[in-house]
Design a protein around this motif. Structure first.
Motif, PDB file in Angstrom:
ATOM      1  N   HIS A 162     -20.634   2.396  -5.764  1.00  0.00           N
ATOM      2  CA  HIS A 162     -20.216   1.010  -5.994  1.00  0.00           C
ATOM      3  C   HIS A 162     -21.275   0.151  -6.696  1.00  0.00           C
ATOM      4  O   HIS A 162     -20.955  -0.532  -7.677  1.00  0.00           O
ATOM      5  N   TYR A 167      -8.914   6.171  -3.006  1.00  0.00           N
ATOM      6  CA  TYR A 167     -10.013   5.321  -2.552  1.00  0.00           C
ATOM      7  C   TYR A 167     -11.167   5.368  -3.555  1.00  0.00           C
ATOM      8  O   TYR A 167     -11.688   4.328  -3.985  1.00  0.00           O
ATOM      9  N   ASP A 183      -9.997   3.733  -6.975  1.00  0.00           N
ATOM     10  CA  ASP A 183      -9.810   2.278  -6.873  1.00  0.00           C
ATOM     11  C   ASP A 183     -11.147   1.544  -6.818  1.00  0.00           C
ATOM     12  O   ASP A 183     -11.316   0.489  -7.442  1.00  0.00           O
ATOM     13  N   VAL A 184     -12.091   2.075  -6.058  1.00  0.00           N
ATOM     14  CA  VAL A 184     -13.411   1.437  -5.990  1.00  0.00           C
ATOM     15  C   VAL A 184     -14.114   1.550  -7.342  1.00  0.00           C
ATOM     16  O   VAL A 184     -14.738   0.598  -7.822  1.00  0.00           O
ATOM     17  N   VAL A 238     -10.883  -2.227  -8.317  1.00  0.00           N
ATOM     18  CA  VAL A 238      -9.691  -2.797  -7.699  1.00  0.00           C
ATOM     19  C   VAL A 238     -10.028  -3.350  -6.319  1.00  0.00           C
ATOM     20  O   VAL A 238      -9.519  -4.398  -5.916  1.00  0.00           O
ATOM     21  N   ASN A 239     -10.861  -2.645  -5.587  1.00  0.00           N
ATOM     22  CA  ASN A 239     -11.327  -3.088  -4.273  1.00  0.00           C
ATOM     23  C   ASN A 239     -12.780  -2.680  -4.067  1.00  0.00           C
ATOM     24  O   ASN A 239     -13.248  -1.696  -4.655  1.00  0.00           O
ATOM     25  N   LYS A 240     -13.457  -3.426  -3.223  1.00  0.00           N
ATOM     26  CA  LYS A 240     -14.800  -3.035  -2.815  1.00  0.00           C
ATOM     27  C   LYS A 240     -14.691  -1.956  -1.735  1.00  0.00           C
ATOM     28  O   LYS A 240     -13.697  -1.898  -1.009  1.00  0.00           O
ATOM     29  N   HIS A 277      -5.794   0.155  -2.121  1.00  0.00           N
ATOM     30  CA  HIS A 277      -5.656  -1.288  -2.340  1.00  0.00           C
ATOM     31  C   HIS A 277      -4.417  -1.864  -1.662  1.00  0.00           C
ATOM     32  O   HIS A 277      -4.324  -3.071  -1.464  1.00  0.00           O
ATOM     33  N   ALA A 302      -5.927  -2.284   2.094  1.00  0.00           N
ATOM     34  CA  ALA A 302      -7.361  -2.553   2.283  1.00  0.00           C
ATOM     35  C   ALA A 302      -7.580  -3.746   3.207  1.00  0.00           C
ATOM     36  O   ALA A 302      -8.400  -3.692   4.132  1.00  0.00           O
ATOM     37  N   ASP A 303      -6.841  -4.827   2.979  1.00  0.00           N
ATOM     38  CA  ASP A 303      -7.012  -6.017   3.816  1.00  0.00           C
ATOM     39  C   ASP A 303      -6.479  -5.803   5.226  1.00  0.00           C
ATOM     40  O   ASP A 303      -7.014  -6.353   6.196  1.00  0.00           O
TER      41      ASP A 303
END
Length: 472
Positions: free
Chosen positions: A66, A134, A137-138, A142-144, A171, A174-175
């Motif tokens: 990341h 995963y 996407d990272v 798209v997401n952390k 994503h 994720a939340d």
């Protein structure tokens, strides 16, 4: 552990829900993770340590990726892909390649290879795709990456969707992995319970009944198959796999809702499709989207020449067939669908548009023939079965019991009744509603109770309770 088993319904699931609802918010993820580990260990204890080691390594690779930039970032992504695809290749495809290499060697006069057969871990195809999404996407921003290893492990191992999907991309939840308060309401729990029971009824009351006769017919030698009997067996399996797999997806989505997760939909009345292109927009939706976003688009998508586009479509669907199973009949099934997707682009979509709703019939027949390749024990057996469908004798059908005949009619009505726009909208509204007034909650609760009682009665009284997608 199958969702429709007495062990799950009477012991595991009630105990899990009780502990989950009683746990304080900060411990709910721990309860869900512990249950998921136990769920997987029940059927795959021998592989649990290896699986956990791969998840740990993947987690730290992505944490290092990341903050990296340039070629270093790409190196970490490549390592993650090699790790995940390498495990899938070894466990799922090693036997296939060794068997075929041994057959070629033998045909050339050499000796056959001997090796210890590699055992396939349960659900490896599904959780491999989720580990890949995963990582990608990272990488794409798209997401952390998740800060907590517990939450990452929960994303991969969450038991409702771990064994057979839906394939949940990172994503999409994720939340929810860190905060599900907005979805942990009475209405969501009621909707989840109803969805679970609908799926259970589809699996036990329809798929299992049709599956027994489909297994018997597919077990016959080609010479024993008349054309009507071969078509009947193919039709029974066509409905079985839909109600079996969509029923499992309903149960997974329902369990997710009951604990605050919103999983993506996986089926949308696929047998009323007017083309194979539309079929793949309605069947196993999460797989189709995954293939589109992580394979088809990176290959160039629609931005390439027509010849390259057709090659990409065929490549994606051959790989999709191979993903389903390490055998030539699955590759042929993928190539078969890929062929019709190419033909759709060439001219079939224009033809089906002219036919209107009548195009449902030829599309469904193409799908039925494809399922024979999918169901057959081998490519040769599948081709022999299809030959009987089109060139077999027209002997009278043998007697089938009333339960099978009623279930076949019921399945046909449910599947094709959705072709009526009002019926489809009403069904979707009922399944997807997440808020219930009292006047709707009461009949819905009564319907849920009736379906649950009927499903449990069948489970207790029958020993036939397979799940088709466990082997993938």
């Amino acid at each position: 552990m199958v969702f429709s088993s007495t062990l799950f319904l009477f012991y595991f699931f009630p105990a899990f829900l009780l502990l989950y609802y009683l746990a304080p918010t900060k411990l709910k993820n721990s309860v869900a993770l512990t249950a998921s580990l136990l769920f997987y260990a029940w059927g795959g204890l021998n592989f649990l340590a290896l699986f956990l080691a791969s998840v740990v390594l993947n987690f730290f690779l992505i944490r290092r990726m990341h903050p990296s930039v340039g070629w270093q970032k790409r190196i970490y992504l490549i390592l993650s892909i090699i790790l995940n695809v390498g495990m899938l290749f070894y466990f799922k495809y090693a036997n296939f390649f060794l068997e075929n290499f041994s057959a070629v060697k033998t045909s050339l006069g050499g000796g056959a290879l001997t090796w210890e057969k590699v055992v396939l871990p349960i659900g490896i195809s599904f959780f491999t795709f989720e580990k890949l999404t995963y990582s990608i996407d990272v990488y794409r921003g798209v997401n952390k990456p998740l800060r907590s290893f517990r939450d990452f492990l929960l994303y991969i191992m969450l038991f409702p969707k771990m064994i057979a999907g839906p394939i949940v991309r990172f994503h999409e939840i994720a939340d929810q992995l860190t905060d599900r308060k907005a979805f942990e309401t009475i209405d969501h729990k009621l909707a989840g319970l109803f969805r679970f029971v609908v799926g259970l009824a589809k699996k036990t009351l329809i798929a299992n009944v049709l599956g027994q006769e489909a297994d018997r017919i597919f077990g016959l030698a080609p010479a024993e198959l008349s054309a009507p009997l071969a078509w009947l067996g193919a039709l029974a399996y066509t409905f079985q796999i839909y109600f079996d797999f969509s029923g499992y997806s309903d149960m997974a989505i329902g369990i997710g809702r009951m604990i605050g997760f919103q999983f993506p939909e996986n089926f949308n009345n696929p047998y009323i499709s007017r083309s194979i292109t539309e079929f793949w927009q309605r069947w196993h939706i999460t797989l189709g989207r995954w293939m589109r976003d992580y394979l088809y688009i990176p290959l160039g998508g629609n931005r390439v020449s027509p010849g390259r586009l057709y090659a990409n479509l065929w490549t994606v669907f051959i790989l999709s067939g191979f993903w389903h199973g390490a055998a030539w009949n699955f590759i042929a099934w993928g190539a078969f669908h890929g062929l019709f997707l190419v033909l759709d682009r060439l001219f079939l979509l224009r033809l089906t548009k002219r036919l209107g709703a009548f195009s449902i019939v030829p599309t469904f027949l193409v799908t039925v023939v494809g399922w024979v390749l999918f169901r057959a024990a081998s490519l040769g057996a599948g081709l022999a079965y299809i030959k009987q469908m089109f060139a077999g004798s027209w002997a009278e059908l043998p007697y089938f019991n009333q339960e099978f005949r009623f279930t076949l009619v019921l399945a046909t009505g449910i599947v094709f009744g959705a072709a009526i726009p009002h019926v489809e909208r009403a069904g979707l509204k009922l399944l997807f509603t997440q808020q219930f007034a009292l006047r709707r909650a009461i009949p819905l609760t009564l319907l849920t109770a009736v379906l649950l009682i009927l499903s449990i009665s069948y489970i207790v009284g029958s020993s036939f309770n397979p799940f088709i997608y466990f082997r993938f």
